[in-house]
Write an enzyme that holds these catalytic residues in place. Structure first.
Site, mmCIF file in Angstrom:
data_model
loop_
_atom_site.group_PDB
_atom_site.id
_atom_site.type_symbol
_atom_site.label_atom_id
_atom_site.label_comp_id
_atom_site.label_asym_id
_atom_site.label_seq_id
_atom_site.Cartn_x
_atom_site.Cartn_y
_atom_site.Cartn_z
ATOM 1 N N ALA A 190 0.854 -1.188 0.000
ATOM 2 C CA ALA A 190 0.000 0.000 0.000
ATOM 3 C C ALA A 190 0.890 1.238 0.000
ATOM 4 O O ALA A 190 2.076 1.170 0.314
ATOM 5 C CB ALA A 190 -0.911 -0.004 1.222
ATOM 6 N N GLY A 220 -0.386 -5.032 0.859
ATOM 7 C CA GLY A 220 -1.623 -4.984 0.089
ATOM 8 C C GLY A 220 -1.519 -5.654 -1.256
ATOM 9 O O GLY A 220 -2.521 -6.110 -1.810
ATOM 10 N N GLU A 254 -2.108 -9.255 -0.540
ATOM 11 C CA GLU A 254 -3.526 -9.377 -0.196
ATOM 12 C C GLU A 254 -4.396 -9.312 -1.450
ATOM 13 O O GLU A 254 -5.403 -10.015 -1.558
ATOM 14 C CB GLU A 254 -3.907 -8.283 0.797
ATOM 15 C CG GLU A 254 -3.297 -8.525 2.179
ATOM 16 C CD GLU A 254 -3.498 -7.361 3.133
ATOM 17 O OE1 GLU A 254 -4.060 -7.592 4.214
ATOM 18 O OE2 GLU A 254 -3.093 -6.226 2.802
ATOM 19 N N GLU A 306 3.693 -5.806 7.353
ATOM 20 C CA GLU A 306 3.024 -4.757 8.123
ATOM 21 C C GLU A 306 3.493 -4.652 9.568
ATOM 22 O O GLU A 306 3.556 -3.548 10.128
ATOM 23 C CB GLU A 306 1.496 -4.979 8.087
ATOM 24 C CG GLU A 306 0.842 -4.596 6.776
ATOM 25 C CD GLU A 306 0.831 -5.706 5.740
ATOM 26 O OE1 GLU A 306 0.118 -5.588 4.737
ATOM 27 O OE2 GLU A 306 1.546 -6.719 5.946
#
Length: 260
Positions: free
Chosen positions: A66, A112, A115, A135
């Protein structure tokens, strides 16, 4: 719709989405997530599109995470809202699409990015790919479904290790874990995912949609997947694809499915 962060190519029943933020290694920001949602909604409503490919533009990254700069100063409420909206409009949306989605992981798939790949129905990786959920090294946890989908794919123990160490694994390890289905040389990635898409396209779109729904049901709390399967199986008998498929089989010819 003008696209700024993705490139869309549609040809011969296959829609390929290239995430295109090269200066950020294709990192996901809110604008890219919104573009992906709007594009996927458009594709999902197009009966001519039988398979969707999501990949990163370039050779370095699928999606390298992200865009941290976008949320570095968020409050608790803003962080929770970011995760909730992202899961709703992109990650859960992809998982429940009626059109099969293949992630072609062509480099780094971190945070992300991993994911996003895990939300897709099938994953194929180039041999230079690196995957991980870093993360916890930022004082966060995966917020776009990573703590849920990773254990489903690789098991609780391996998922715990990946998340708690914030480490990366290579493509062959990911294949051994069951995180990706196939690993190919980077130069062969296009041919590999197009071959897989072509194999899928030979089958009934109506049945594929019901199969996705039935498999996903097993992972929804409080839902009896067997009952969903039984209902979906019965519904297949009311489709034109069922009549065409069985007739073609009996007549010893290739079926011509219409997705109805």
């Amino acid at each position: 719709m003008a696209l700024e962060n993705i490139i869309l190519d549609q040809e011969n029943g296959i829609a390929t989405i290239f995430i295109n933020r090269p200066s950020k290694l294709n990192a996901l920001n809110k604008a890219t997530i919104q573009e992906l949602n709007e594009t996927l909604q458009q594709i999902n409503a197009n009966p001519e599109i039988k398979v969707i490919i999501i990949t990163g533009n370039g050779e370095k990254a699928f999606v390298a995470g992200a865009d941290i700069a976008e949320f570095a100063h968020f409050s608790e409420l803003e962080g929770a809202t970011l995760a909730a909206k992202g899961q709703e409009i992109l990650f859960d949306f992809i998982e429940n699409m009626k059109t099969p989605v293949i992630a072609a992981i062509n480099g780094f798939a971190l945070g992300g990015g991993l994911e996003l790949a895990m939300a897709c129905h099938i994953r194929i990786a180039s041999d230079n790919a690196k995957m991980g959920l870093p993360e916890t090294s930022l004082g966060l946890i995966p917020g776009y479904g990573g703590t849920q989908r990773l254990p489903q794919l690789v098991g609780k123990g391996r998922a715990m290790e990946m998340i708690l160490t914030a480490g990366m694994i290579d493509a062959e390890t990911a294949k051994m874990y069951g995180l990706v289905n196939h690993v190919v040389p980077q130069a062969d990635l296009y041919d590999a995912y197009m071959m897989l898409a072509t194999r899928i396209m030979k089958n009934s779109p109506a049945a594929i949609s019901k199969a996705i729904e039935s498999v996903n049901a097993n992972f929804v709390t409080g839902v009896n997947g067997f009952k969903v399967e039984i209902k979906a199986f019965g519904e297949c008998f009311a489709t034109e694809d069922f009549k065409e498929g069985t007739t073609a089989f009996l007549e010893k010819r290739k079926a011509e499915f219409k997705g109805k």
